[in-house]
Design a protein around this motif. Structure first.
Motif, PDB file in Angstrom:
ATOM      1  N   LEU A   1       0.715  -1.307   0.188  1.00 43.01           N
ATOM      2  CA  LEU A   1      -0.076  -0.115  -0.078  1.00 43.01           C
ATOM      3  C   LEU A   1       0.849   1.451  -0.223  1.00 43.01           C
ATOM      4  N   PRO A   2       2.009   1.552   0.831  1.00 39.93           N
ATOM      5  CA  PRO A   2       2.303   2.882   0.929  1.00 39.93           C
ATOM      6  C   PRO A   2       3.655   2.624  -0.778  1.00 39.93           C
ATOM      7  N   LEU A   3       3.491   1.750  -1.435  1.00 44.30           N
ATOM      8  CA  LEU A   3       3.762   2.167  -3.134  1.00 44.30           C
ATOM      9  C   LEU A   3       2.872   2.895  -4.088  1.00 44.30           C
ATOM     10  N   LEU A   4       1.797   2.528  -3.067  1.00 44.18           N
ATOM     11  CA  LEU A   4       0.679   2.848  -3.910  1.00 44.18           C
ATOM     12  C   LEU A   4       0.147   4.138  -3.673  1.00 44.18           C
ATOM     13  N   SER A   5       0.954   4.894  -2.396  1.00 43.74           N
ATOM     14  CA  SER A   5       0.837   6.506  -2.207  1.00 43.74           C
ATOM     15  C   SER A   5       0.991   7.449  -2.451  1.00 43.74           C
ATOM     16  N   SER A   6       1.445   8.396  -1.236  1.00 48.94           N
ATOM     17  CA  SER A   6       1.543   9.925  -2.993  1.00 48.94           C
ATOM     18  C   SER A   6       3.003   9.391  -1.731  1.00 48.94           C
ATOM     19  N   ALA A   7       4.222   8.264  -1.633  1.00 47.26           N
ATOM     20  CA  ALA A   7       5.040   7.796  -0.191  1.00 47.26           C
ATOM     21  C   ALA A   7       5.814   9.146  -1.699  1.00 47.26           C
ATOM     22  N   PHE A   8       5.949   8.698  -2.767  1.00 49.45           N
ATOM     23  CA  PHE A   8       6.902   9.019  -3.810  1.00 49.45           C
ATOM     24  C   PHE A   8       7.110   9.367  -4.662  1.00 49.45           C
ATOM     25  N   ILE A   9       5.486   9.809  -4.985  1.00 47.44           N
ATOM     26  CA  ILE A   9       5.300  10.905  -6.278  1.00 47.44           C
ATOM     27  C   ILE A   9       3.757  11.615  -5.545  1.00 47.44           C
ATOM     28  N   PRO A  10       3.411  12.728  -5.494  1.00 46.66           N
ATOM     29  CA  PRO A  10       2.097  13.583  -4.986  1.00 46.66           C
ATOM     30  C   PRO A  10       0.985  12.285  -6.191  1.00 46.66           C
ATOM     31  N   VAL A  11      -0.045  12.730  -5.232  1.00 50.02           N
ATOM     32  CA  VAL A  11      -1.519  12.042  -6.161  1.00 50.02           C
ATOM     33  C   VAL A  11      -2.042  12.906  -7.365  1.00 50.02           C
ATOM     34  N   ASP A  12      -1.498  14.048  -7.616  1.00 53.31           N
ATOM     35  CA  ASP A  12      -2.659  14.652  -8.854  1.00 53.31           C
ATOM     36  C   ASP A  12      -0.739  14.159  -9.794  1.00 53.31           C
ATOM     37  N   THR A  13      -0.012  13.832  -9.424  1.00 49.55           N
ATOM     38  CA  THR A  13       0.882  14.107 -11.023  1.00 49.55           C
ATOM     39  C   THR A  13       0.060  12.377 -11.762  1.00 49.55           C
ATOM     40  N   MET A  14       0.139  11.462 -10.980  1.00 52.76           N
ATOM     41  CA  MET A  14      -0.431  10.595 -10.899  1.00 52.76           C
ATOM     42  C   MET A  14      -1.565  10.085 -11.819  1.00 52.76           C
TER      43      MET A  14
ATOM     44  N   GLY B   1      -5.237   9.641 -14.532  1.00 58.43           N
ATOM     45  CA  GLY B   1      -6.217   9.795 -13.523  1.00 58.43           C
ATOM     46  C   GLY B   1      -7.004   8.862 -12.386  1.00 58.43           C
ATOM     47  N   TRP B   2      -7.032   7.303 -13.811  1.00 56.44           N
ATOM     48  CA  TRP B   2      -7.711   6.347 -12.233  1.00 56.44           C
ATOM     49  C   TRP B   2      -7.555   5.975 -11.876  1.00 56.44           C
ATOM     50  N   PHE B   3      -6.258   6.089 -11.515  1.00 60.95           N
ATOM     51  CA  PHE B   3      -5.378   5.880 -10.256  1.00 60.95           C
ATOM     52  C   PHE B   3      -5.273   6.320  -9.241  1.00 60.95           C
ATOM     53  N   GLN B   4      -5.567   7.727  -9.111  1.00 56.31           N
ATOM     54  CA  GLN B   4      -5.750   8.465  -7.933  1.00 56.31           C
ATOM     55  C   GLN B   4      -6.603   7.913  -6.826  1.00 56.31           C
ATOM     56  N   PRO B   5      -8.336   7.912  -7.300  1.00 54.87           N
ATOM     57  CA  PRO B   5      -8.425   7.442  -6.405  1.00 54.87           C
ATOM     58  C   PRO B   5      -7.814   6.102  -5.490  1.00 54.87           C
ATOM     59  N   VAL B   6      -7.349   5.022  -6.023  1.00 57.22           N
ATOM     60  CA  VAL B   6      -6.795   4.498  -4.851  1.00 57.22           C
ATOM     61  C   VAL B   6      -4.990   4.826  -4.324  1.00 57.22           C
ATOM     62  N   ALA B   7      -4.875   5.496  -4.523  1.00 55.59           N
ATOM     63  CA  ALA B   7      -3.908   6.386  -3.970  1.00 55.59           C
ATOM     64  C   ALA B   7      -4.178   7.616  -2.901  1.00 55.59           C
ATOM     65  N   GLU B   8      -5.590   7.808  -3.210  1.00 55.03           N
ATOM     66  CA  GLU B   8      -5.968   8.439  -1.694  1.00 55.03           C
ATOM     67  C   GLU B   8      -6.542   8.170  -1.132  1.00 55.03           C
ATOM     68  N   TYR B   9      -7.717   7.475  -1.356  1.00 52.61           N
ATOM     69  CA  TYR B   9      -8.648   6.735  -0.191  1.00 52.61           C
ATOM     70  C   TYR B   9      -8.055   5.408   0.334  1.00 52.61           C
TER      71      TYR B   9
END
Length: 263
Positions: free
Chosen positions: A190-203, A205-213
């Motif tokens: 889960l940390p790999l799919l979060s904002s740990a390495f890059i900001p969520v808004d740079t991901m 669009g379809w993947f951003q909810p996975v990282a945000e929620y």
């Protein structure tokens, strides 16, 4: 002796038992600790310049990327450490020691409490070690006040407690140590799919909810804000809600399974 005193005494005994196991068999803890350290060094020294240029939109600045990535790595360290808790609990359940404890005059919940407190202590120690590596390669938090440092420590302890209770539940439902390790793998992924390495808004669009929620992203953003002075917004409340919810979920799941397990 009151019930509370008995519970505290037996929980302390189980805590010492788990800490002795961790000291005598450190290979699992060290292997789990190696993952965040390797990722920290990899992303800083191999990808640091490219990632910092992409995030900042300007020139490469490895020092800036170190500051960005460290909060996520610290929370990933907690996720990696609690995998060992799931393995330890599963080993206890399958090797018969729990059946032996149930025949003894000890407080029933002390076994789980000992695992939880021991795991939280190990997680905090792991965070300190990884933080020392981060400082050694250039991480600095000059803007954080003593109150913000205290709040950051409280966040790490609370988040470690939440993940530990969930890991205990995973260990109890796993038939063996290998299955427990696999079941707890989302704690690392889960940390790999979060904002740990890059900001969520740079991901994408379809993947951003996975990282945000998910629980790691608001916790990372809150810790980043406390250590670096960036905007926290609603992430603090979201982190508190996720942590309390996971503690409740893990506690009731683990205690229900432990009290009804025939082993």
């Amino acid at each position: 002796m009151s019930a509370l005193t008995l519970a505290a005494r037996d929980s302390g005994t189980m805590l010492r038992r788990n800490l002795l196991h961790a000291r005598r068999y450190p290979s699992l803890t060290l292997n789990l600790l190696l993952t965040p350290v390797v990722l920290l060094l990899l992303f800083v020294y191999i990808f640091g310049d490219v990632m910092s240029a992409g995030i900042g939109g300007g020139g490469a600045d490895r020092a800036q990327y170190i500051a960005y990535i460290v909060p996520g790595i610290l929370l990933m360290t907690i996720g990696s450490t609690v995998v060992g808790t799931a393995v330890s609990v599963s080993t206890d359940m399958t090797e018969g020691i729990i059946a032996r404890f149930r025949t003894m005059a000890i407080h029933r919940g002390s076994v789980l409490v000992g695992h939880v407190i021991g795991s939280v202590l190990q997680a905090v120690m792991s965070v300190i070690l990884v933080g020392a590596v981060a400082v050694a390669i250039g991480f600095r938090s000059t803007d954080a006040t003593p109150l913000e440092w205290l709040a950051a420590l409280a966040l790490l302890v609370l988040f470690a407690t939440a993940l530990t209770w969930v890991a205990v539940g995973m260990g109890l439902v796993s038939p063996n140590a290998e299955a427990a390790s696999n079941n707890a793998l989302p704690m690392v992924l889960l940390p790999l799919l979060s904002s740990a390495f890059i900001p969520v808004d740079t991901m994408p669009g379809w993947f951003q909810p996975v990282a945000e929620y998910q629980p790691f992203t608001p916790a990372i953003e809150t810790l980043r804000g406390l250590l670096l002075g960036s905007e926290i917004g609603n992430n603090g409340w979201l982190t508190l809600a996720w942590s309390v919810g996971l503690v409740a979920l893990g506690y009731f799941w683990a205690t229900a399974k432990f009290n009804h397990d025939p082993k």
